[in-house]
Design a protein around this motif. Structure first.
Motif, mmCIF file in Angstrom:
data_model
loop_
_atom_site.group_PDB
_atom_site.id
_atom_site.type_symbol
_atom_site.label_atom_id
_atom_site.label_comp_id
_atom_site.label_asym_id
_atom_site.label_seq_id
_atom_site.Cartn_x
_atom_site.Cartn_y
_atom_site.Cartn_z
ATOM 1 N N ARG A 25 0.859 -1.187 0.000
ATOM 2 C CA ARG A 25 0.000 0.000 0.000
ATOM 3 C C ARG A 25 0.893 1.233 0.000
ATOM 4 O O ARG A 25 1.799 1.342 0.816
ATOM 5 C CB ARG A 25 -0.880 0.025 1.233
ATOM 6 C CG ARG A 25 -1.824 -1.133 1.327
ATOM 7 C CD ARG A 25 -2.557 -1.069 2.645
ATOM 8 N NE ARG A 25 -3.230 -2.334 2.890
ATOM 9 C CZ ARG A 25 -4.311 -2.428 3.627
ATOM 10 N NH1 ARG A 25 -4.846 -1.369 4.188
ATOM 11 N NH2 ARG A 25 -4.885 -3.601 3.808
ATOM 12 N N PRO A 69 -4.603 6.844 -2.449
ATOM 13 C CA PRO A 69 -4.115 5.485 -2.206
ATOM 14 C C PRO A 69 -3.854 4.722 -3.510
ATOM 15 O O PRO A 69 -4.595 4.842 -4.475
ATOM 16 C CB PRO A 69 -5.256 4.839 -1.421
ATOM 17 C CG PRO A 69 -6.478 5.564 -1.875
ATOM 18 C CD PRO A 69 -6.043 6.975 -2.183
ATOM 19 N N VAL A 72 -6.418 3.281 -6.778
ATOM 20 C CA VAL A 72 -7.620 2.838 -6.080
ATOM 21 C C VAL A 72 -8.810 3.743 -6.379
ATOM 22 O O VAL A 72 -9.918 3.264 -6.638
ATOM 23 C CB VAL A 72 -7.365 2.754 -4.558
ATOM 24 C CG1 VAL A 72 -8.627 2.415 -3.809
ATOM 25 C CG2 VAL A 72 -6.270 1.734 -4.266
ATOM 26 N N GLU A 122 -10.560 0.223 -1.207
ATOM 27 C CA GLU A 122 -9.184 -0.232 -1.021
ATOM 28 C C GLU A 122 -9.154 -1.566 -0.284
ATOM 29 O O GLU A 122 -8.396 -2.465 -0.652
ATOM 30 C CB GLU A 122 -8.377 0.817 -0.250
ATOM 31 C CG GLU A 122 -6.926 0.423 -0.062
ATOM 32 C CD GLU A 122 -6.124 1.453 0.703
ATOM 33 O OE1 GLU A 122 -4.907 1.239 0.848
ATOM 34 O OE2 GLU A 122 -6.691 2.458 1.169
#
Length: 156
Positions: free
Chosen positions: A86, A93, A132, A139
C-alpha cells in the motif's frame, strides 16, 4: 477461485463532466469566452461524458494473472510479481505491485501502457500501481482480492 472483475469509478468522470458543462455555460454567457477556456471546457466535457458512459472492465484478477487496463489488454501472470504494498501519492491510495523483472514486464505492456509507465516515472508516481480511486471498489476489497494471489510486501 472465480475471477474478480472491477470497472471504473464513474464519480470522478461525473465531476469532470460537471466542471466542463459549467464552464461551457459560463462561456456562453461571455464570462469565459477566451479560446483556451472554450478548448479546456470542451475537452473536460467530452472526457467526462466518455468516462461516465464507459462500462468496460478496468481490472480483472484471476488464477491466470492480472489484467489492468492502464497496462494494456494482456494478462500478466502472478509469478511476475513478488508481492504488493500500500502506498500513497499526493494523498491518493495506490496498491503497488512489486515486479520481479520490471524491464521485461514493461516490454509486454501496450504502447499506451509503456507511455503511462514512463509518464508515472516522470512525476515520481508509484510505477506498477493500481490507482484505487479510479476503480469501483474500495481499497479494502482490492487488498482482499490481491491477497488471494500475492503476499503483502514491506515498505519500498
Amino acid at each position: 477461485m472465480e475471477e474478480v472483475v472491477i470497472r471504473g469509478h464513474r464519480g470522478v468522470y461525473l465531476l469532470v463532466l460537471g466542471v466542463g458543462a459549467l464552464g461551457l455555460a459560463l462561456a456562453a454567457s461571455e464570462l469565459f469566452r477566451g479560446p483556451w477556456a472554450l478548448l479546456v471546457f470542451s475537452v473536460a466535457t467530452l472526457l467526462g461524458l466518455v468516462g461516465a458512459l464507459d462500462r468496460r472492465v478496468k481490472l480483472s484478477l484471476s488464477e491466470a494473472g492480472i489484467r489492468y487496463a492502464r497496462w494494456g489488454p494482456a494478462v500478466v501472470p502472478w509469478h511476475e510479481f513478488s508481492g504488493y504494498r500500500r502506498v500513497f501519492w499526493r494523498g491518493s491510495p495506490y496498491l503497488e505491485l512489486v515486479p520481479r523483472r520490471p524491464i521485461e514486464l514493461v516490454a509486454g505492456f501496450s504502447w499506451l501502457g509503456r507511455l503511462n509507465h514512463r509518464s508515472a516515472g516522470l512525476v515520481r508516481m508509484p510505477r506498477f500501481a493500481l490507482q484505487v480511486t479510479s476503480l469501483a471498489a474500495s481499497e479494502s476489497a482490492l487488498v482482499e482480492a490481491l491477497g488471494r494471489y500475492l503476499p503483502e510486501a514491506g515498505p519500498g
